[in-house]
Design a protein around this motif. Structure first.
Motif, mmCIF file in Angstrom:
data_model
loop_
_atom_site.group_PDB
_atom_site.id
_atom_site.type_symbol
_atom_site.label_atom_id
_atom_site.label_comp_id
_atom_site.label_asym_id
_atom_site.label_seq_id
_atom_site.Cartn_x
_atom_site.Cartn_y
_atom_site.Cartn_z
ATOM 1 N N ASN A 167 0.588 -1.341 0.077
ATOM 2 C CA ASN A 167 0.053 -0.219 -0.136
ATOM 3 C C ASN A 167 0.932 1.041 0.190
ATOM 4 O O ASN A 167 1.944 1.599 0.614
ATOM 5 C CB ASN A 167 -1.132 0.288 1.089
ATOM 6 C CG ASN A 167 -1.848 1.296 0.961
ATOM 7 O OD1 ASN A 167 -2.368 1.136 0.127
ATOM 8 N ND2 ASN A 167 -2.695 1.544 2.334
ATOM 9 N N ASN A 168 0.317 2.578 -0.350
ATOM 10 C CA ASN A 168 1.439 3.661 -0.927
ATOM 11 C C ASN A 168 2.595 3.882 -1.950
ATOM 12 O O ASN A 168 3.559 4.119 -1.237
ATOM 13 C CB ASN A 168 1.164 4.259 0.633
ATOM 14 C CG ASN A 168 -0.177 4.790 1.184
ATOM 15 O OD1 ASN A 168 -0.913 5.094 0.261
ATOM 16 N ND2 ASN A 168 -0.420 4.293 2.518
ATOM 17 N N LYS A 220 0.440 3.185 -8.823
ATOM 18 C CA LYS A 220 0.732 4.001 -7.375
ATOM 19 C C LYS A 220 -0.486 2.818 -6.747
ATOM 20 O O LYS A 220 -1.972 3.203 -7.339
ATOM 21 C CB LYS A 220 0.768 5.062 -7.845
ATOM 22 C CG LYS A 220 0.859 5.817 -6.571
ATOM 23 C CD LYS A 220 2.034 5.447 -5.752
ATOM 24 C CE LYS A 220 2.554 5.961 -4.752
ATOM 25 N NZ LYS A 220 1.794 6.132 -3.663
ATOM 26 N N GLU A 222 -3.373 2.801 -3.885
ATOM 27 C CA GLU A 222 -3.466 4.203 -2.392
ATOM 28 C C GLU A 222 -4.650 3.245 -1.886
ATOM 29 O O GLU A 222 -6.136 3.550 -2.438
ATOM 30 C CB GLU A 222 -4.034 5.664 -2.762
ATOM 31 C CG GLU A 222 -2.733 6.179 -3.059
ATOM 32 C CD GLU A 222 -3.041 7.703 -3.056
ATOM 33 O OE1 GLU A 222 -4.010 8.057 -2.874
ATOM 34 O OE2 GLU A 222 -2.091 8.746 -4.339
#
Length: 229
Positions: A167-168, A220, A222
């Protein structure tokens, strides 16, 4: 984020070849050409995914080195050995090695062994995880949003779990394919695109959840995450 490997190999030529080949294959490689240098830098073990340890080294052989650190090691390791005797190979496996490879080794074969070890040791979360307004249960391959229940395929659940663990971060297409599908080729890449379309569709009700494509690289991720006991 690249998978981090530690290579402990006293042969300068071989060490350099393996380091360069593995780095070209998208791994981060910390190379120590003497076992004592590794022992002096044990902080490098943090976030390391695999140790590659030569058996025949000056002062401290690979078997002894690993035995000294056994209580501190929670990561897999692979032995490089120039010896052909079956006794040495059996001993290495008894010590707890995940695999061994005889030198001189083909870098491509070593790369395949590494991928197999990392795949075997990759674990998916078994708890229920709240992702924004959704509830994900990997064990049941299910995703729930309010009263709506989505039954995921096994690959969809594995892919989502992989994103949760990264994650992130910027995740690379190559690493996703090698971890979830076991190899990286054009057709599997097209399959990944289909799976990404499905995940975006599942999560369309929560704008905080993002799977952004980074052209030519990966995604990416999120995810607003909370784990439930």
């Amino acid at each position: 984020m690249k998978n981090k490997l530690i290579l402990i190999e006293d042969d300068q030529d071989l060490g350099l070849v393996l380091q360069q080949y593995l780095e070209y294959s998208n791994y981060e490689v910390i190379w120590f050409n003497h076992p004592q240098k590794f022992l002096d830098n044990l902080h490098q073990l943090q976030n390391t995914k695999l140790l590659i340890v030569d058996v025949m080294m000056p002062e401290i052989d690979g078997f002894t080195l690993v035995n000294q650190l056994k209580d501190k090691l929670s990561i897999p390791y692979l032995f490089l050995t120039a010896k052909a005797q079956s006794f040495d190979r059996v001993l290495g496996l008894k010590i707890g090695a995940d695999d061994y490879i005889t030198k001189p080794c083909d870098p491509e074969e070593l790369l395949l062994r590494i991928k197999n070890i990392l795949k075997r040791n990759y674990t998916f979360p078994q708890v229920k995880i709240a992702i924004g307004d959704y509830l994900f249960n990997h064990s049941h391959f299910s995703l729930k949003h309010k009263e709506k229940l989505f039954q995921l395929t096994e690959k969809e659940a594995e892919l989502l779990s992989y994103f949760i663990q990264h994650n992130n971060q910027l995740v690379y297409r190559k690493e996703i394919l090698e971890t979830i599908w076991g190899e990286n080729d054009y057709f599997l890449g097209r399959s990944l695109d289909v799976f990404m379309t499905r995940l975006r569709k599942y999560f369309k009700e929560d704008e905080r959840i993002k799977f952004e494509s980074v052209r030519g690289i990966g995604f990416k991720i999120e995810l607003p995450i909370n784990q439930e006991k």
